[in-house]
Scaffold this motif. Structure first.
Motif, PDB file in Angstrom:
ATOM      1  N   MET A 199       0.822  -1.203   0.000  1.00 56.20           N
ATOM      2  CA  MET A 199       0.000   0.000   0.000  1.00 56.20           C
ATOM      3  C   MET A 199       0.860   1.259   0.000  1.00 56.20           C
ATOM      4  O   MET A 199       0.567   2.225  -0.706  1.00 56.20           O
ATOM      5  N   SER A 200       1.938   1.257   0.780  1.00 53.63           N
ATOM      6  CA  SER A 200       2.770   2.452   0.877  1.00 53.63           C
ATOM      7  C   SER A 200       3.415   2.799  -0.459  1.00 53.63           C
ATOM      8  O   SER A 200       3.589   3.980  -0.783  1.00 53.63           O
ATOM      9  N   THR A 201       3.760   1.792  -1.246  1.00 53.78           N
ATOM     10  CA  THR A 201       4.399   2.037  -2.538  1.00 53.78           C
ATOM     11  C   THR A 201       3.389   2.268  -3.649  1.00 53.78           C
ATOM     12  O   THR A 201       3.447   3.267  -4.364  1.00 53.78           O
ATOM     13  N   ALA A 202       2.454   1.322  -3.801  1.00 55.97           N
ATOM     14  CA  ALA A 202       1.524   1.379  -4.929  1.00 55.97           C
ATOM     15  C   ALA A 202       0.492   2.492  -4.778  1.00 55.97           C
ATOM     16  O   ALA A 202       0.054   3.071  -5.779  1.00 55.97           O
ATOM     17  N   THR A 257      10.187  -1.824  -6.787  1.00 58.93           N
ATOM     18  CA  THR A 257      10.328  -1.372  -5.403  1.00 58.93           C
ATOM     19  C   THR A 257       9.714  -2.370  -4.439  1.00 58.93           C
ATOM     20  O   THR A 257      10.276  -2.650  -3.362  1.00 58.93           O
ATOM     21  N   GLU A 258       8.582  -2.937  -4.821  1.00 58.54           N
ATOM     22  CA  GLU A 258       7.931  -3.915  -3.946  1.00 58.54           C
ATOM     23  C   GLU A 258       8.777  -5.175  -3.772  1.00 58.54           C
ATOM     24  O   GLU A 258       8.810  -5.755  -2.682  1.00 58.54           O
ATOM     25  N   VAL A 309       9.704  -6.496  -0.150  1.00 64.52           N
ATOM     26  CA  VAL A 309       9.348  -7.839   0.308  1.00 64.52           C
ATOM     27  C   VAL A 309      10.602  -8.605   0.726  1.00 64.52           C
ATOM     28  O   VAL A 309      10.615  -9.295   1.752  1.00 64.52           O
ATOM     29  N   ALA A 310      11.670  -8.469  -0.054  1.00 67.47           N
ATOM     30  CA  ALA A 310      12.920  -9.162   0.289  1.00 67.47           C
ATOM     31  C   ALA A 310      13.463  -8.685   1.629  1.00 67.47           C
ATOM     32  O   ALA A 310      13.843  -9.501   2.489  1.00 67.47           O
ATOM     33  N   LEU A 335      -1.788 -12.636  -4.742  1.00 61.59           N
ATOM     34  CA  LEU A 335      -2.378 -11.644  -3.834  1.00 61.59           C
ATOM     35  C   LEU A 335      -1.624 -10.320  -3.896  1.00 61.59           C
ATOM     36  O   LEU A 335      -2.240  -9.245  -3.918  1.00 61.59           O
ATOM     37  N   LEU A 336      -0.300 -10.384  -3.945  1.00 59.19           N
ATOM     38  CA  LEU A 336       0.495  -9.156  -4.010  1.00 59.19           C
ATOM     39  C   LEU A 336       0.245  -8.406  -5.316  1.00 59.19           C
ATOM     40  O   LEU A 336       0.145  -7.173  -5.327  1.00 59.19           O
ATOM     41  N   LEU A 337       0.103  -9.128  -6.422  1.00 59.13           N
ATOM     42  CA  LEU A 337      -0.169  -8.477  -7.703  1.00 59.13           C
ATOM     43  C   LEU A 337      -1.562  -7.857  -7.722  1.00 59.13           C
ATOM     44  O   LEU A 337      -1.754  -6.739  -8.229  1.00 59.13           O
TER      45      LEU A 337
END
Length: 255
Positions: free
Chosen positions: A78-81, A122-123, A127-128, A151-153
């Protein structure tokens, strides 16, 4: 030396090359922005570390990190997208960057594609990093990585649509305030840190339909409980993605 060796060949580069070049530029700009870096990387990492190490919120049975890690991954998306993309695109629009790019050989759809790819890059980094921190804190993830990726996509699509809709319809200053306010509200009421079960029943039903709640709950079902793809949560994210991207495509203003 043959005739015509130095004959100029004016023309735009292939669209694919322009997209990758713009993606690299967008990613560098994002990672060089201290405020956005704080929002997208440092805050989720601090929340994960703090609430996993200190018993502040009752997260139910099991280790706190097993509950918190999926929620913080959702928060990172959410913070990035949403938040980061809305603010960056809003100010690009205010300063005329989007207008100038729109008049360049780079098609507008390709510019939006590059912004989306930058978000995905960035995601992956987020995540890493968060996964390494969570594993160091004792996280024991389960489930199918493919379900997590789906789910992430879906979450990225949902939040990107909402972020672009906000950036393309509101003034930059309003977008800045609104995006940060929404980030804080969903951090508290989206099942990221505080379980939705802690809220009254009627409120739970409403909060459960939010994209951050669906993403947090879906990731938790897979990574904590080892479930298959949670179709109900995926459906909620899919609806938000269609509505957000559709509205952004219709009402986004480039100037």
């Amino acid at each position: 030396m043959s005739v015509g060796t130095f004959t100029p060949r004016p023309g735009a580069a292939p669209v694919s090359r322009m997209i990758w070049a713009q993606t690299a530029l967008e990613t560098r700009m994002l990672l060089r922005n201290g405020e956005q870096l704080l929002l997208t990387v440092i805050i989720p990492a601090l929340l994960l570390t703090l609430f996993s190490a200190v018993d502040i919120v009752d997260t139910g049975e099991g280790k706190a990190v097993d509950f918190l890690a999926p929620g913080v991954l959702a928060l990172a998306v959410m913070s990035t997208a949403f938040t980061g993309q809305a603010i960056a695109t809003g100010f690009d629009r205010r300063y005329g960057v989007l207008k100038r790019l729109g008049a360049s050989p780079l098609p507008r759809w390709a510019l939006m594609t590059a912004k989306t790819l930058s978000v995905l890059v960035t995601e992956v980094l987020q995540v890493a990093l968060l996964t390494v921190i969570a594993l160091a804190l004792g996280w024991s993830p389960h489930g199918n990585p493919l379900s997590v990726a789906v789910l992430l996509l879906l979450g990225t699509a949902a939040f990107s649509g909402l972020g672009l809709l906000m950036a393309g319809t509101l003034k930059a200053e309003v977008t800045l305030a609104a995006a940060n306010l929404v980030f804080l509200l969903l951090l508290v009421g989206g099942g990221v840190i505080v379980p939705l079960e802690k809220f009254p029943g009627a409120v739970q039903s409403v909060l459960g339909l939010l994209p951050i709640s669906a993403l947090s709950d879906g990731l938790r079902e897979v990574l904590r409980n080892g479930a298959a793809l949670p179709w109900a949560d995926a459906a909620v994210l899919g609806v938000w993605a269609v509505l957000g991207l559709g509205a952004a495509a219709k009402w986004f203003r480039w100037e």
